[in-house]
Enzyme design. Structure first.
Site, PDB file in Angstrom:
ATOM      1  N   GLY A 164       0.800  -1.223   0.000  1.00  0.00           N
ATOM      2  CA  GLY A 164       0.000   0.000   0.000  1.00  0.00           C
ATOM      3  C   GLY A 164       0.834   1.275   0.000  1.00  0.00           C
ATOM      4  N   GLU A 199      -1.677   0.107 -13.314  1.00  0.00           N
ATOM      5  CA  GLU A 199      -2.612  -1.010 -13.478  1.00  0.00           C
ATOM      6  C   GLU A 199      -4.029  -0.473 -13.587  1.00  0.00           C
ATOM      7  OE1 GLU A 199      -2.470  -3.842 -10.212  1.00  0.00           O
ATOM      8  OE2 GLU A 199      -0.296  -3.634 -10.079  1.00  0.00           O
ATOM      9  N   LYS A 200      -4.910  -1.237 -14.193  1.00  0.00           N
ATOM     10  CA  LYS A 200      -6.331  -0.913 -14.089  1.00  0.00           C
ATOM     11  C   LYS A 200      -6.704  -1.022 -12.623  1.00  0.00           C
ATOM     12  CE  LYS A 200     -10.989  -1.606 -15.520  1.00  0.00           C
ATOM     13  NZ  LYS A 200     -11.227  -0.148 -15.390  1.00  0.00           N
ATOM     14  N   TYR A 201      -7.467  -0.052 -12.112  1.00  0.00           N
ATOM     15  CA  TYR A 201      -7.837  -0.045 -10.696  1.00  0.00           C
ATOM     16  C   TYR A 201      -9.141  -0.805 -10.485  1.00  0.00           C
ATOM     17  CZ  TYR A 201      -8.899   1.690  -6.015  1.00  0.00           C
ATOM     18  OH  TYR A 201      -9.182   1.785  -4.673  1.00  0.00           O
ATOM     19  N   LYS A 236      -4.141  -4.633   8.530  1.00  0.00           N
ATOM     20  CA  LYS A 236      -5.201  -5.625   8.631  1.00  0.00           C
ATOM     21  C   LYS A 236      -5.805  -5.594  10.025  1.00  0.00           C
ATOM     22  CE  LYS A 236      -2.933  -8.319   5.141  1.00  0.00           C
ATOM     23  NZ  LYS A 236      -1.807  -9.227   4.891  1.00  0.00           N
ATOM     24  N   GLU A 287       0.958  -9.082  -5.136  1.00  0.00           N
ATOM     25  CA  GLU A 287       2.364  -9.144  -4.748  1.00  0.00           C
ATOM     26  C   GLU A 287       2.616 -10.410  -3.945  1.00  0.00           C
ATOM     27  OE1 GLU A 287       2.804  -5.875  -1.394  1.00  0.00           O
ATOM     28  OE2 GLU A 287       1.971  -4.944  -3.179  1.00  0.00           O
ATOM     29  N   ARG A 291       7.884 -13.750   3.439  1.00  0.00           N
ATOM     30  CA  ARG A 291       8.159 -13.901   4.873  1.00  0.00           C
ATOM     31  C   ARG A 291       7.040 -14.687   5.536  1.00  0.00           C
ATOM     32  NH1 ARG A 291       5.638  -8.915   4.176  1.00  0.00           N
ATOM     33  NH2 ARG A 291       3.639  -8.828   5.256  1.00  0.00           N
ATOM     34  N   VAL A 294       2.042 -12.245   9.948  1.00  0.00           N
ATOM     35  CA  VAL A 294       1.354 -12.104  11.240  1.00  0.00           C
ATOM     36  C   VAL A 294       0.228 -13.136  11.354  1.00  0.00           C
ATOM     37  CG1 VAL A 294      -0.035 -10.547  12.663  1.00  0.00           C
ATOM     38  CG2 VAL A 294       1.851  -9.619  11.307  1.00  0.00           C
TER      39      VAL A 294
END
Ligand code: MV4
Length: 446
Positions: A164, A199-201, A236, A287, A291, A294
């Site tokens: 983001g 990118e197209k949103y 989140k 993406e 890793r 959480v």
């Protein structure tokens, strides 16, 4: 197996990793900042070293100090947890130079996935669906032509961004030109790389991510998806597995796409492929998070796989202990991230001393945390107090169990997000399961 593992992290995730190491039988080394001297991750490890001052830049991001602690203690592996060093290809490279195993993917896969435009190209080449979009933008007029072709709105993203950061939506050619320029400036400033693409949103999609696990022998298995659509400023708030929006057929396609994505990146270790899902059940690669995340615990609850134990096992060069056919997902799990924040003041961080602490328990309830009564939450790091996770055979039973657990939980001395979750879990849109990434823009507690 490793002789000794150093954990380059703090808080609940450091403890999660120490627990896995203890069960395998590996001694552990904790590192800590001055502010964390009284932390549980320090006392639970076999040995511990102070690596610097309070600010992350002086301690948990201090590469020479972390490597020195590993060399002095004789650790032959470093687990980075999440955040901090976890997605730093340069750190993984330095570990390699010191003959220390970085418990994670190779620096090459991290670098590949860290560059979002290259990641898209790599995915497209292996038929993993991506949103319509461009490569790195070099000519504004050409970009405007592409945008006409995709149809507005479009989103400009920094190739070095992610999660983001460094993104701007454009509704008109004028906005597009402006946002390309702004995005380039910000990208140069924040990431040292001005490259942007477009990118197209998709308006208010769902955020669906698939957990994968890959060994050094080319075996890749997925553990199903998590729905992380309910977010606030890219943080989140609540996650669940499986997604209420994903049917068995879509799950199979998502899983196969995620495995393809991991193979395309020559990936080893645990990782997460993020997709956006639209109303017509089309999904698009966004993406890859290279890793441990959480929210891995809710996948553990529905898959019965100890993800951290497997992660360590794979990094030590062992084969995956199961195949895709062995994985049987069962039931439903939900996680609430309990933070020391004031939900009535825009989730303002509220560090301070916890003076009363009673955790919920019972069947299907898990609390991963590093806090205790008398623990002082320092102001220097994220404000996570604990991850409250519940499992039950069905979503509705799980939701009711979470409500019960949230009501049992007592944390006094600091403001927490517990009251926020007690409302959210009873919200009718949440109950319906029919929400998307726009949820928090319209959410009001009654
Ligand atoms: C998007 C998008 C819509 N269309 N890309 C935000 C985080 C990063 N992983 C990607 N993000 C988005 N990319 C296209 N082409 C919307 C978002 C997005 C978002 C994604 C997942 C969860 C919450 C979000 C909140 C705002 C925007």
């Amino acid at each position: 197996m490793f002789k000794k593992v150093l954990i380059a992290n703090r808080g609940e995730v450091a403890i999660r990793i120490i627990r896995a190491c203890r069960e395998i039988g590996i001694p552990t080394v904790s590192v800590y900042s001055q502010a964390d001297a009284g932390s549980l991750h320090v006392s639970l490890a076999t040995e511990a070293y102070c690596i610097g001052g309070n600010e992350s830049s002086k301690s948990y991001l201090n590469i020479p100090a972390i490597i020195s602690a590993a060399l002095i203690s004789g650790a032959d592996a470093i687990h980075p947890g999440y955040g901090f060093m976890s997605e730093r290809a340069d750190f993984a490279e330095i570990c390699r130079e010191h003959n220390i195993t970085f418990i994670g993917p190779s620096p090459e896969s991290m670098q590949l996935m860290g560059d979002k435009a290259t990641a898209r190209k790599t995915m497209a080449a292996k038929n993993v669906p991506i949103t319509p979009g461009t490569g790195i933008i070099t000519d504004i007029e050409e970009a405007k032509k592409s945008a006409e072709k995709f149809g507005y709105p479009v989103i400009v993203k920094a190739t070095a961004g992610g999660g983001g950061k460094g993104m701007r939506v454009a509704n008109t050619p004028e906005e597009l030109e402006q946002n390309i320029n702004l995005c380039r400036q910000e990208a140069e400033k924040f990431f040292g790389n001005p490259d942007v693409y477009m990118e197209k949103y998709l308006v208010n999609p769902r955020h669906i991510e698939v957990q994968i696990i890959a060994d050094k022998f080319g075996n890749v298995v997925h553990l199903g998806e998590r729905d992380c659509s309910i977010q606030r400023r890219h943080q989140k708030l609540i996650e669940e597995a499986p997604s209420p929006a994903v049917d068995d057929e879509t799950r199979k396609k998502l899983g196969e796409a995620a495995v393809q994505a991991a193979k395309a990146a020559n990936y080893e270790g645990v990782g997460t492929i993020e997709f956006l899902l639209d109303k017509d059940k089309n999904f698009y690669f966004m993406e890859m998070n290279t890793r441990l995340q959480v929210e891995h615990g809710i996948t553990e609850m529905i898959s019965n796989v100890d993800i951290v134990r497997e992660q360590i096992n794979i990094a030590a060069g062992n084969k995956l202990s199961f195949t895709q056919d062995d994985i049987k997902l069962s039931g439903h799990a939900i996680e609430c991230r309990i933070n020391a924040e004031d939900p009535d003041r825009n989730f303002l961080p509220a560090p301070g001393e916890i003076n009363g602490y009673i955790t919920p328990g019972g069947f299907g309830v898990r609390v991963d945390s590093h806090v205790y009564s008398g623990y002082k939450i320092p102001p220097y790091y994220d404000s996570l107090i604990s991850k409250l996770m519940c499992w039950a055979p069905t979503r509705e039973e799980c939701r009711r169990r979470m409500y019960r657990a949230l009501k049992e939980y007592v944390i006094t001395g600091v403001k927490t997000t517990l009251p926020f979750y007690q409302d959210l879990i009873e919200n009718e849109v949440f109950i319906s399961g029919n929400f998307d990434t726009g949820f928090m823009n319209t959410y009001k507690k009654d």
